[in-house]
Design an enzyme around this catalytic site. Structure first.
Site, PDB file in Angstrom:
ATOM      1  N   CYS A  84       0.840  -1.203   0.000  1.00 19.38           N
ATOM      2  CA  CYS A  84       0.000   0.000   0.000  1.00 19.38           C
ATOM      3  C   CYS A  84       0.875   1.254   0.000  1.00 19.38           C
ATOM      4  CB  CYS A  84      -0.881   0.012   1.238  1.00 19.38           C
ATOM      5  SG  CYS A  84      -2.104  -1.309   1.292  1.00 19.38           S
TER       6      CYS A  84
ATOM      7  N   CYS B  21       2.282   2.941   3.210  1.00 18.73           N
ATOM      8  CA  CYS B  21       3.179   2.109   4.032  1.00 18.73           C
ATOM      9  C   CYS B  21       4.368   1.588   3.232  1.00 18.73           C
ATOM     10  CB  CYS B  21       2.400   0.936   4.624  1.00 18.73           C
ATOM     11  SG  CYS B  21       1.011   1.449   5.637  1.00 18.73           S
TER      12      CYS B  21
ATOM     13  N   CYS C 201       1.980  -7.936   6.981  1.00 19.81           N
ATOM     14  CA  CYS C 201       0.618  -7.403   7.087  1.00 19.81           C
ATOM     15  C   CYS C 201      -0.286  -8.337   7.878  1.00 19.81           C
ATOM     16  CB  CYS C 201       0.027  -7.138   5.708  1.00 19.81           C
ATOM     17  SG  CYS C 201      -0.119  -8.609   4.697  1.00 19.81           S
TER      18      CYS C 201
HETATM   19  S1  SF4 Z   1      -1.692  -0.498   7.309  1.00 22.34           S
HETATM   20 FE1  SF4 Z   1      -1.814  -2.319   5.962  1.00 22.34          FE
HETATM   21  S2  SF4 Z   1      -3.787  -2.208   4.876  1.00 22.34           S
HETATM   22 FE2  SF4 Z   1      -3.403  -0.209   5.847  1.00 22.34          FE
HETATM   23  S3  SF4 Z   1      -2.502   1.008   4.208  1.00 22.34           S
HETATM   24 FE3  SF4 Z   1      -0.799   0.091   5.359  1.00 22.34          FE
HETATM   25  S4  SF4 Z   1      -0.320  -1.873   4.379  1.00 22.34           S
HETATM   26 FE4  SF4 Z   1      -2.311  -1.179   3.609  1.00 22.34          FE
END
Ligand code: SF4
Length: 244
Positions: A208, A211, A234
């Site tokens: 993502c 992140c 994750c």
């Molecule tokens: S915390 Fe996890 S689901 Fe949320 S944006 Fe970051 S990687 Fe994606």
């Protein structure tokens, strides 16, 4: 180990024996075994930096296999474009976009904005783990592109294992478990696979957007994921597994 061309029941598979026999086998043979032996079998892909390797093997084995893509709503635009480019290039006919119950805006309304900063574990649970568990309800097992050399957490990844997902026992298959980064790069060159658009901009591992950051030369590929935090996974690969 079950090798019959007829699809058997999942309970017919001796997981320990299969893991032992498939250790060291070519990745495509592991994938063929999984397709033949696991009644309802899928593949998961992040369509990230290394995704083309496993997906090229999937295309060779069966382009109609379901490929589950967790569309978290936070992907880079480049990743979403790559998902379509790669599916088209490889001729994958059954890529399924798996989405969370809540849109990004609905999640922000319910839990507050930028959950990925405040509690990334909860954000991943909502946007990755729960949607994958729901998607896997329709399957008996799945394959991932996880490799042992990626992180210490993945160093003992079995080729085949049972995995407990949300109260169900499935088979989890890792055809690339023994592959190194050099193996992946060599396969990509040999098969002229298109790179992720961000791979040439310093992104060694791509998740993502909020992140993920590019990595510096010499840094581990996954150092750009949740950088500055203790978090390294994750959660979709952290289920309890059992094999040989
Ligand atoms: S915390 Fe996890 S689901 Fe949320 S944006 Fe970051 S990687 Fe994606």
């Amino acid at each position: 180990m079950v090798t019959d061309t007829l699809v058997p029941a999942l309970s017919d598979i001796d997981v320990e024996e299969a893991a032992h026999e498939l250790e060291g086998a070519p990745a495509i043979d592991i994938l063929r075994w999984a397709r033949a032996c696991i009644p309802r079998f899928a593949v998961t892909s992040s369509f990230g930096a290394d995704a083309a390797t496993l997906l090229s093997l999937v295309a060779e084995v069966d382009a109609d296999l379901p490929v589950l893509f967790l569309d978290t709503g936070f992907h880079f635009a480049e990743s979403l474009a790559y998902r379509h480019l790669l599916a088209n290039r490889l001729g994958l006919r059954n890529v399924i976009d798996v989405r969370p119950d809540l849109t990004v805006a609905q999640q922000a309304d319910r839990y507050g904005p930028a959950m990925y900063l405040r509690d990334p574990d909860v954000c991943c649970a909502l946007r990755k783990v729960a949607p994958l568990d729901e998607a896997l309800e329709g399957y008996d097992g799945w394959a991932t592109g996880v490799r042992r050399s990626q992180t210490p957490d993945r160093a003992s990844t079995p080729v085949v294992a049972t995995a407990d997902r949300d109260g169900r026992t499935l088979l989890k298959v890792a055809p690339l478990a023994a592959w190194t980064a050099a193996d992946v790069a060599g396969h990509r060159r040999l098969h002229d696979l298109p790179p992720h658009p961000l791979a040439n901009r310093g992104f060694g591992s791509i998740g993502c957007a909020p992140c993920t950051r590019p990595t510096a030369p010499g840094e581990d590929d996954r150092a750009g994921r949740w950088a500055g935090r203790a978090k390294t996974e994750c959660g979709i690969h952290l289920e309890s597994t059992t094999s040989a």
